[in-house]
Design a protein around this motif. Structure first.
Motif, PDB file in Angstrom:
ATOM      1  N   LEU A 101       0.929  -2.126   6.523  1.00 36.84           N
ATOM      2  CA  LEU A 101      -0.028  -1.787   5.459  1.00 36.84           C
ATOM      3  C   LEU A 101      -0.702  -0.459   5.762  1.00 36.84           C
ATOM      4  N   ALA A 102      -1.128  -0.286   7.014  1.00 34.06           N
ATOM      5  CA  ALA A 102      -1.803   0.954   7.383  1.00 34.06           C
ATOM      6  C   ALA A 102      -0.847   2.140   7.240  1.00 34.06           C
ATOM      7  N   THR A 103       0.415   1.917   7.562  1.00 32.66           N
ATOM      8  CA  THR A 103       1.408   2.998   7.462  1.00 32.66           C
ATOM      9  C   THR A 103       1.526   3.502   6.026  1.00 32.66           C
ATOM     10  N   THR A 104       1.341   2.594   5.064  1.00 35.47           N
ATOM     11  CA  THR A 104       1.518   2.965   3.653  1.00 35.47           C
ATOM     12  C   THR A 104       0.225   3.476   3.012  1.00 35.47           C
ATOM     13  N   TRP A 159       1.187  -8.017 -17.121  1.00 31.63           N
ATOM     14  CA  TRP A 159       1.340  -9.167 -16.216  1.00 31.63           C
ATOM     15  C   TRP A 159      -0.026  -9.782 -15.941  1.00 31.63           C
ATOM     16  N   THR A 160      -0.087 -11.126 -15.896  1.00 31.89           N
ATOM     17  CA  THR A 160      -1.295 -11.835 -15.454  1.00 31.89           C
ATOM     18  C   THR A 160      -0.849 -12.900 -14.451  1.00 31.89           C
ATOM     19  N   PRO A 161      -1.809 -13.452 -13.661  1.00 29.01           N
ATOM     20  CA  PRO A 161      -1.419 -14.468 -12.681  1.00 29.01           C
ATOM     21  C   PRO A 161      -0.697 -15.651 -13.347  1.00 29.01           C
ATOM     22  N   GLY A 162      -0.913 -15.838 -14.660  1.00 29.68           N
ATOM     23  CA  GLY A 162      -0.240 -16.933 -15.357  1.00 29.68           C
ATOM     24  C   GLY A 162       1.201 -16.605 -15.732  1.00 29.68           C
ATOM     25  N   SER A 163       1.612 -15.359 -15.580  1.00 32.63           N
ATOM     26  CA  SER A 163       2.973 -14.970 -15.991  1.00 32.63           C
ATOM     27  C   SER A 163       4.014 -15.757 -15.219  1.00 32.63           C
ATOM     28  N   LYS A 164       5.096 -16.092 -15.897  1.00 30.03           N
ATOM     29  CA  LYS A 164       6.157 -16.868 -15.256  1.00 30.03           C
ATOM     30  C   LYS A 164       6.888 -16.035 -14.216  1.00 30.03           C
ATOM     31  N   GLU A 165       7.047 -14.756 -14.514  1.00 30.08           N
ATOM     32  CA  GLU A 165       7.836 -13.920 -13.598  1.00 30.08           C
ATOM     33  C   GLU A 165       6.957 -13.233 -12.562  1.00 30.08           C
ATOM     34  N   LYS A 166       7.598 -12.821 -11.489  1.00 36.80           N
ATOM     35  CA  LYS A 166       6.849 -12.179 -10.409  1.00 36.80           C
ATOM     36  C   LYS A 166       6.351 -10.804 -10.840  1.00 36.80           C
ATOM     37  N   GLY A 167       5.207 -10.394 -10.261  1.00 37.74           N
ATOM     38  CA  GLY A 167       4.657  -9.079 -10.580  1.00 37.74           C
ATOM     39  C   GLY A 167       5.448  -7.969  -9.919  1.00 37.74           C
ATOM     40  N   ALA A 168       5.840  -8.204  -8.659  1.00 35.75           N
ATOM     41  CA  ALA A 168       6.656  -7.235  -7.926  1.00 35.75           C
ATOM     42  C   ALA A 168       8.050  -7.835  -7.764  1.00 35.75           C
ATOM     43  N   HIS A 169       9.073  -6.997  -7.767  1.00 33.67           N
ATOM     44  CA  HIS A 169      10.415  -7.523  -7.512  1.00 33.67           C
ATOM     45  C   HIS A 169      10.489  -8.030  -6.063  1.00 33.67           C
ATOM     46  N   PRO A 170      11.196  -9.148  -5.820  1.00 39.83           N
ATOM     47  CA  PRO A 170      11.291  -9.667  -4.446  1.00 39.83           C
ATOM     48  C   PRO A 170      11.833  -8.641  -3.445  1.00 39.83           C
ATOM     49  N   ASN A 171      12.589  -7.661  -3.919  1.00 38.06           N
ATOM     50  CA  ASN A 171      13.084  -6.606  -3.031  1.00 38.06           C
ATOM     51  C   ASN A 171      12.353  -5.278  -3.297  1.00 38.06           C
ATOM     52  N   SER A 172      11.107  -5.369  -3.772  1.00 39.09           N
ATOM     53  CA  SER A 172      10.335  -4.136  -3.935  1.00 39.09           C
ATOM     54  C   SER A 172      10.053  -3.566  -2.540  1.00 39.09           C
ATOM     55  N   ARG A 173       9.904  -2.252  -2.470  1.00 41.49           N
ATOM     56  CA  ARG A 173       9.866  -1.584  -1.153  1.00 41.49           C
ATOM     57  C   ARG A 173       8.822  -0.482  -1.112  1.00 41.49           C
ATOM     58  N   PHE A 174       8.448  -0.092   0.114  1.00 45.20           N
ATOM     59  CA  PHE A 174       7.626   1.092   0.322  1.00 45.20           C
ATOM     60  C   PHE A 174       8.427   2.070   1.175  1.00 45.20           C
ATOM     61  N   THR A 175       8.285   3.369   0.890  1.00 52.73           N
ATOM     62  CA  THR A 175       8.873   4.415   1.738  1.00 52.73           C
ATOM     63  C   THR A 175       7.720   5.180   2.349  1.00 52.73           C
ATOM     64  N   ALA A 176       7.586   5.105   3.679  1.00 54.02           N
ATOM     65  CA  ALA A 176       6.421   5.700   4.334  1.00 54.02           C
ATOM     66  C   ALA A 176       6.838   6.379   5.643  1.00 54.02           C
ATOM     67  N   PRO A 177       6.152   7.488   5.981  1.00 57.82           N
ATOM     68  CA  PRO A 177       6.500   8.222   7.211  1.00 57.82           C
ATOM     69  C   PRO A 177       6.188   7.410   8.469  1.00 57.82           C
ATOM     70  N   ALA A 178       7.121   7.402   9.406  1.00 58.15           N
ATOM     71  CA  ALA A 178       6.945   6.629  10.639  1.00 58.15           C
ATOM     72  C   ALA A 178       5.727   7.093  11.437  1.00 58.15           C
ATOM     73  N   VAL A 179       5.439   8.390  11.391  1.00 58.16           N
ATOM     74  CA  VAL A 179       4.300   8.902  12.186  1.00 58.16           C
ATOM     75  C   VAL A 179       2.987   8.266  11.766  1.00 58.16           C
ATOM     76  N   GLN A 180       2.915   7.727  10.548  1.00 57.51           N
ATOM     77  CA  GLN A 180       1.662   7.129  10.080  1.00 57.51           C
ATOM     78  C   GLN A 180       1.453   5.714  10.615  1.00 57.51           C
ATOM     79  N   CYS A 181       2.417   5.180  11.326  1.00 58.56           N
ATOM     80  CA  CYS A 181       2.298   3.816  11.839  1.00 58.56           C
ATOM     81  C   CYS A 181       1.321   3.812  13.019  1.00 58.56           C
ATOM     82  N   PRO A 182       0.262   2.982  12.949  1.00 64.68           N
ATOM     83  CA  PRO A 182      -0.752   2.995  14.020  1.00 64.68           C
ATOM     84  C   PRO A 182      -0.168   2.654  15.387  1.00 64.68           C
ATOM     85  N   CYS A 183       0.935   1.902  15.422  1.00 62.92           N
ATOM     86  CA  CYS A 183       1.494   1.509  16.725  1.00 62.92           C
ATOM     87  C   CYS A 183       2.813   2.230  16.999  1.00 62.92           C
TER      88      CYS A 183
END
Ligand code: GTP
Ligand code: SPV
Ligand code: MN
Length: 583
Positions: A311-314, A352-376
């Motif tokens: 999360l911090a990386t993104t 979209w609302t919490p009552g929606s039948k379908e997911k808000g994010a796709h199950p394979n949704s992704r983030f692309t983030a620089p490795a240098v930003q990773c705290p560890c």
């Protein structure tokens, strides 16, 4: 400097694809600013709240283009036999012709981006140069995060023609017009019809695994679908391990693990989360580098509890793909902290609302983030010589049968544990989810040559490595009868890693079973863990009946390879069979 080989290949590609213009990417901040602005204007990116997500964007892909399409991915060696029974194959001449037609005029009205990139730390003997030609700004921007892109690649390349040629076009994004073709003998990739990560960011799975595994076999090294992580003990000693789990089975999470409160003094350092290139060093040990410069991670399930480091990386400079957009310009996905938002726009751009039948994010949704930003991020992550590997983990997602952890008897048995990995399919590839399939070394979709030869290469490497890493199999995904995970996973996986380190250091109690060494009940540090003794018993049990039940499917899998299967692998199978039946 003018590189004639590169220039003439770009000219040839432009003649074929007929773009309106050709842009050479230099990888600068200025270029990032220009391309993101253009992408926003064109509706390809949505800028996120600049206060909460500086310099970050949301991209929504075509709904039919959200994951790798393995049935449309090909290894086109001259001889069909060389690609083997686990890969799709086309005759290279035919493939160039047929797929060439899909590229014909494909970039009319579009811009062709020439994206030079390095896989591996700059100045490292491990590193390889590639060039991707693409008509997707999204791809060019992702490559800027995932690789050392632009000028840093052209300098080491000089006038050499030793680079991977990757040609990519989104085409019409229709699956019936899609092909991801690898020509390992020509060091060439042709990908058309998809803009999705693994299909379109050609440095990643296409170069760093499929082409690289082919090169690695010839050159005597390993290109693997593995995370690399350093584990620091309270005394300050750092031990590096590499681990191969199939797609969406926990590599990013293990690579960024946060030790639970009870594990005082332990720390974890991320070197890589998806790919490892490993060579035998001058000292005879196995050394690994992460060829990537960023993370293309699974969003759903990522929270401040499960993976705070991701999360911090993104936090900034990140591209999110197919997640939910909240009205305040921030993003959300299933499994993120707290209650679902009141409302938002789902990954397809619908209310979209919490009552929606379908997911808000796709199950394979992704983030692309620089490795240098990773705290560890490990201080060693860009060390040109890599880090020394003391243990290798293979793992899968298995509701039953496979115990929490098992240690192989020796290298060849470890290769067998890797070769027989079985795992439930995930949303990272199109097709059914939750179906158990054999995924040897988590490389089924990524091995650029005959899988039996790949097993042989692993066996050969073992003979050449001095003090070879110990090999283990782990399974974080064992379920009880009601379908609940028995093992808490995530940070608690450190308890298993500590047993692995104990074994590496000649300590750690184990009992011998037909499938390998399993921890004794007291060998794992379980302080502060709320786990019933019966759950622990199930997690460490080796059920002979259940394992006998595995044999036919292992035999059937090995039978695919016929005479090409190394004798040592057959011997491992018969060894297991006899230990299960007579031991
Ligand atoms: P690729 O990027 O596709 O190669 O995947 P990956 O192997 O890096 O998988 P990742 O770490 O992103 O995890 C995928 C999913 O598994 C996420 O939804 C995680 O929350 C979940 N997961 C990861 N580790 C564990 C674990 O120890 N236990 C359980 N139950 N789930 C986990
Ligand atoms: C995987 O599917 O294993 C990934 C994501 O790491 S992709 O780059 O799309 O292959
Ligand atoms: Mn992966």
């Amino acid at each position: 400097m003018v590189n004639r080989a590169l220039e003439s290949w770009v000219e040839e590609s432009a003649r074929r694809c007929k773009p309106d213009k050709v842009v050479w990417c230099d990888g600068s901040d200025e270029e990032w600013g220009r391309l993101t602005s253009e992408a926003v204007a064109a509706g390809e990116l949505i800028p996120l709240n600049p206060k909460l997500h500086p310099n970050s964007f949301l991209h929504r892909s075509a709904p039919n283009d959200v994951a790798r399409t393995e049935h449309l991915t090909y290894i086109n060696t001259r001889s069909k036999d060389d690609s083997g029974p686990t890969n799709n194959w086309r005759d290279p001449k035919q493939a160039y012709e047929q797929v060439g037609r899909l590229f014909e005029g494909a970039m009319k009205g579009r811009t062709m981006y020439v994206v030079p990139f390095v896989m591996g730390p700059l100045g490292s003997p491990f590193s390889k140069v590639g060039v991707e030609i693409t008509d997707s700004r999204y791809v060019a921007l992702n490559m800027r995060i995932m690789t050392r892109m632009g000028k840093p690649a052209l300098d080491p390349l000089g006038d050499s023609d030793d680079f991977t040629r990757g040609l990519h076009s989104c085409g019409d994004l229709k699956e019936e017009h899609r092909a991801i073709c690898h020509f390992p003998e020509d060091n060439t990739i042709w990908s058309v019809g998809s803009g999705y990560g693994g299909n379109a960011l050609l440095g990643k799975k296409c170069l760093a695994l499929r082409i690289a595994s082919f090169l690695a076999r010839g050159e005597g090294w390993l290109a693997e679908h593995m995370l690399i992580v350093g584990i620091q003990s309270p005394e300050g000693k750092i031990t590096y391990i590499a681990a191969a789990f199939p797609s969406a089975c926990g590599k990013t999470n293990l690579a960024m693990l946060v030790p639970p409160a009870s594990q005082k003094g332990w720390r974890v350092w991320t070197v890589g989360d998806d790919i490892a290139w490993m060579r035998i060093g001058p000292d005879g040990r196995l050394w690994a580098v992460n060829p990537e410069a960023g993370f293309f991670g699974v969003a759903p399930g990522t929270s401040s509890k499960s993976n705070p480091n991701a999360l911090a990386t993104t936090g900034m400079n990140t591209i999110f793909t197919n997640v939910l957009l909240k009205p305040d310009g921030t993003v959300w996905w299933e499994g993120l902290d707290g209650a679902p938002p009141e409302g938002g726009t789902d990954w397809r751009g619908r209310p979209w609302t919490p009552g929606s039948k379908e997911k808000g994010a796709h199950p394979n949704s992704r983030f692309t983030a620089p490795a240098v930003q990773c705290p560890c991020i490990s201080p060693e992550w860009e060390n040109p010589n890599g880090v020394p590997i003391s243990a290798i983990l293979f793992g899968g997602r298995r509701a039953r049968v496979a115990p929490l952890v098992v240690e192989s008897f020796d290298w060849a048995h470890g290769v067998f544990l890797g070769a027989t990995v079985a795992s439930e399919t995930t949303a990272a590839a199109t097709g059914a989810v939750g179906v158990v399939r054999r995924d040897p070394m988590a490389m089924l979709p990524f091995c650029g040559y005959h899988m039996a030869d790949y097993f042989g290469h692993w066996l050969e490497m073992g003979k050449r490595i001095k003090s070879s890493p110990r090999i283990f199999h782990v399974n974080w995904f064992r379920q009880d009868s009601s379908g609940k995970f028995l093992w808490p996973g995530f940070g608690e996986n450190l308890r298993v890693l500590r047993w692995v380190l104990d074994r590496v250091n000649g300590r750690g109690e184990a009992r011998e079973t037909p499938i390998g060494f399993v921890p004794t009940p007291n060998a794992l540090d379980l302080t502060g863990l709320d786990l019933s003794p019966s759950a622990m018993e199930t997690l460490l049990a080796v059920d002979r009946e259940a394992w006998r039940g595995e044999l036919p499917s292992q035999a059937e899998f090995f039978a695919k390879f016929g005479e090409r299967l190394p004798a040592a692998m057959k011997a491992q199978y018969t060894g297991l069979e006899s230990r299960l039946n007579h031991g």
